[in-house]
Design a protein around this motif. Structure first.
Motif, PDB file in Angstrom:
ATOM      1  N   SER A  25       0.356  -1.390  -0.046  1.00  0.00           N
ATOM      2  CA  SER A  25       0.004   0.005   0.177  1.00  0.00           C
ATOM      3  C   SER A  25       1.497   1.197  -0.117  1.00  0.00           C
ATOM      4  N   ALA A  26      -0.008   2.379  -0.248  1.00  0.00           N
ATOM      5  CA  ALA A  26       0.415   3.470  -0.126  1.00  0.00           C
ATOM      6  C   ALA A  26       1.703   3.899   0.717  1.00  0.00           C
ATOM      7  N   GLU A  27       1.407   3.372   2.367  1.00  0.00           N
ATOM      8  CA  GLU A  27       2.014   2.944   3.789  1.00  0.00           C
ATOM      9  C   GLU A  27       2.929   2.128   4.030  1.00  0.00           C
ATOM     10  N   ARG A  28       3.340   1.776   3.105  1.00  0.00           N
ATOM     11  CA  ARG A  28       4.603   0.533   3.418  1.00  0.00           C
ATOM     12  C   ARG A  28       5.043   0.906   4.232  1.00  0.00           C
ATOM     13  N   GLU A  29       5.726   2.464   3.889  1.00  0.00           N
ATOM     14  CA  GLU A  29       7.141   2.970   4.034  1.00  0.00           C
ATOM     15  C   GLU A  29       6.859   2.295   5.310  1.00  0.00           C
ATOM     16  N   HIS A  76      -0.818  -1.079   7.034  1.00  0.00           N
ATOM     17  CA  HIS A  76      -1.350  -0.155   6.497  1.00  0.00           C
ATOM     18  C   HIS A  76      -1.910   0.011   5.743  1.00  0.00           C
ATOM     19  N   GLY A  77      -3.462   0.093   5.531  1.00  0.00           N
ATOM     20  CA  GLY A  77      -3.615   0.329   4.351  1.00  0.00           C
ATOM     21  C   GLY A  77      -4.252  -0.909   3.607  1.00  0.00           C
ATOM     22  N   GLY A 159      -5.384   5.914   4.316  1.00  0.00           N
ATOM     23  CA  GLY A 159      -5.124   6.615   5.169  1.00  0.00           C
ATOM     24  C   GLY A 159      -3.793   6.797   5.490  1.00  0.00           C
ATOM     25  N   SER A 160      -3.402   7.676   7.172  1.00  0.00           N
ATOM     26  CA  SER A 160      -2.637   8.561   7.457  1.00  0.00           C
ATOM     27  C   SER A 160      -2.477  10.062   6.194  1.00  0.00           C
ATOM     28  N   SER A 161      -3.224  10.407   6.249  1.00  0.00           N
ATOM     29  CA  SER A 161      -4.048  11.622   5.611  1.00  0.00           C
ATOM     30  C   SER A 161      -3.425  11.401   3.119  1.00  0.00           C
ATOM     31  N   PRO A 289      -4.128   0.505  13.320  1.00  0.00           N
ATOM     32  CA  PRO A 289      -3.706   2.050  13.834  1.00  0.00           C
ATOM     33  C   PRO A 289      -1.806   0.773  14.109  1.00  0.00           C
ATOM     34  N   GLY A 290      -1.359   2.705  13.643  1.00  0.00           N
ATOM     35  CA  GLY A 290       0.228   2.786  13.467  1.00  0.00           C
ATOM     36  C   GLY A 290       0.654   1.915  14.896  1.00  0.00           C
TER      37      GLY A 290
END
Length: 326
Positions: A25-29, A76-77, A159-161, A289-290
């Motif tokens: 996802s875009a939140e991989r990092e 995440h994501g 997520g994560s804006s 959640p993170g």
């Protein structure tokens, strides 16, 4: 509101644990470099036989070959928080942390989440959904007339804006919609609620679920974006700032939102407390959640007397399948 958590956990009974991190996802990092390693280190420090596992680089079927008994989902994501990996683990028969397939899928979709909450009489800001054929300038320019200004434009499945913008004028609308559309086919436009930005973590399931202390988020110029969430120290997090009555009200609303979606294990409800009348509005529910040094669930748990390590151990002990008894 005292918590009732059994933190006496037999580590050996947990078996081998895979911490799922990374993903596509875009939140991989954030998952791969922050949440995942943090959880892995915390579990290993307490004697858990835990290993890292990146589903974007390895087939989930390998978990069986590795002898994994349960998974801690630190993804995440999309692909990790939307019910897809949960469904795969259901088929493999490997218990996992957090919500099941349906609750994960609903909570990942901000529009569907709002519809469920409204059906249960729970407050959420007004919104307009722009599907691909509704993202032309002649339609986009009408949205502020419906929701007022300012407003938020965001992709409903991120997520994560990621891809989110605050729009203050008509001239910014088209650019904001195009940004959100890079992450999603549909675009969510949401009424802006001026007031305090709050979050409330939840633990457990059903009627026994419990709310952790509410956190007030104070970001520079109110800009709680991807950068200020993970990569700066300028955002401030305050616990205990609300009155006792407000604290109880927010916790009760967060619990109702959590139960409404059928969440389990853990989650985090994001809310706004309107300045003009003190009314609370639900924004979204995070089911994975993170777990970084900046993350809100560990901050709240610490305020309740639960360490990061204890939290990670408790969560993995709650791992289960949809098909198992609650």
């Amino acid at each position: 509101m005292p918590l009732n958590l059994d933190l006496n956990i037999d580590v050996k009974s947990l078996g081998k644990v895979a911490v799922l991190m990374g993903g596509s996802s875009a939140e991989r990092e954030v998952s791969l470099t922050m949440s995942g390693p943090g959880v892995l280190k915390a579990l290993q420090a307490q004697g858990v036989d835990a290993v890292a596992f990146d589903p974007s680089e390895r087939e989930l079927g390998e978990l069986k070959a590795l002898g994994v008994a349960r998974c801690f989902i630190a993804l995440h994501g999309r692909g990790g928080e939307d019910g897809t990996v949960q469904g795969a683990l259901e088929l493999l028969g490997i218990p996992y942390t957090g919500s099941g397939v349906m609750a994960s899928a609903i909570a990942m979709d901000k529009v569907m989440t709002k519809k469920v909450w409204l059906a249960d009489g729970l407050p959420t800001p007004r919104w307009v959904t722009l599907r691909p054929h509704e993202q032309q300038p002649e339609r986009v320019r009408l949205v502020p007339d419906e929701l007022g200004l300012p407003l938020f434009v965001k992709p409903p499945h991120e997520g994560s804006s990621m891809g989110a913008s605050k729009v203050s004028g008509y001239s910014q609308m088209q650019e904001a919609v195009e940004l959100a559309a890079r992450f999603d086919s549909a675009v969510l436009c949401e009424e802006f609620i001026e007031g305090l930005e709050l979050t409330c973590p939840l633990l457990g399931e059903g009627e026994t679920a419990q709310a952790l202390p509410v956190i007030q988020i104070e970001a520079p110029e109110g800009k709680y974006d991807y950068q200020n969430k993970y990569f700066t120290d300028v955002t401030q997090y305050h616990v205990g700032r609300l009155s006792e009555a407000q604290e109880q009200e927010i916790r009760a609303l967060a619990l109702a939102a959590y139960r409404s979606l059928g969440c389990r294990g853990w989650g985090r409800a994001d809310l706004m407390l309107r300045k003009s009348d003190g009314r609370a509005f639900l924004l979204e529910m995070n089911t994975s959640p993170g777990m970084t040094s900046h993350s809100l669930v560990p901050i709240s748990a610490k305020a309740a007397g639960i360490s990061y390590e204890q939290l990670c151990l408790w969560l993995i002990a709650q791992a289960r399948l949809d098909s198992s008894k609650a």
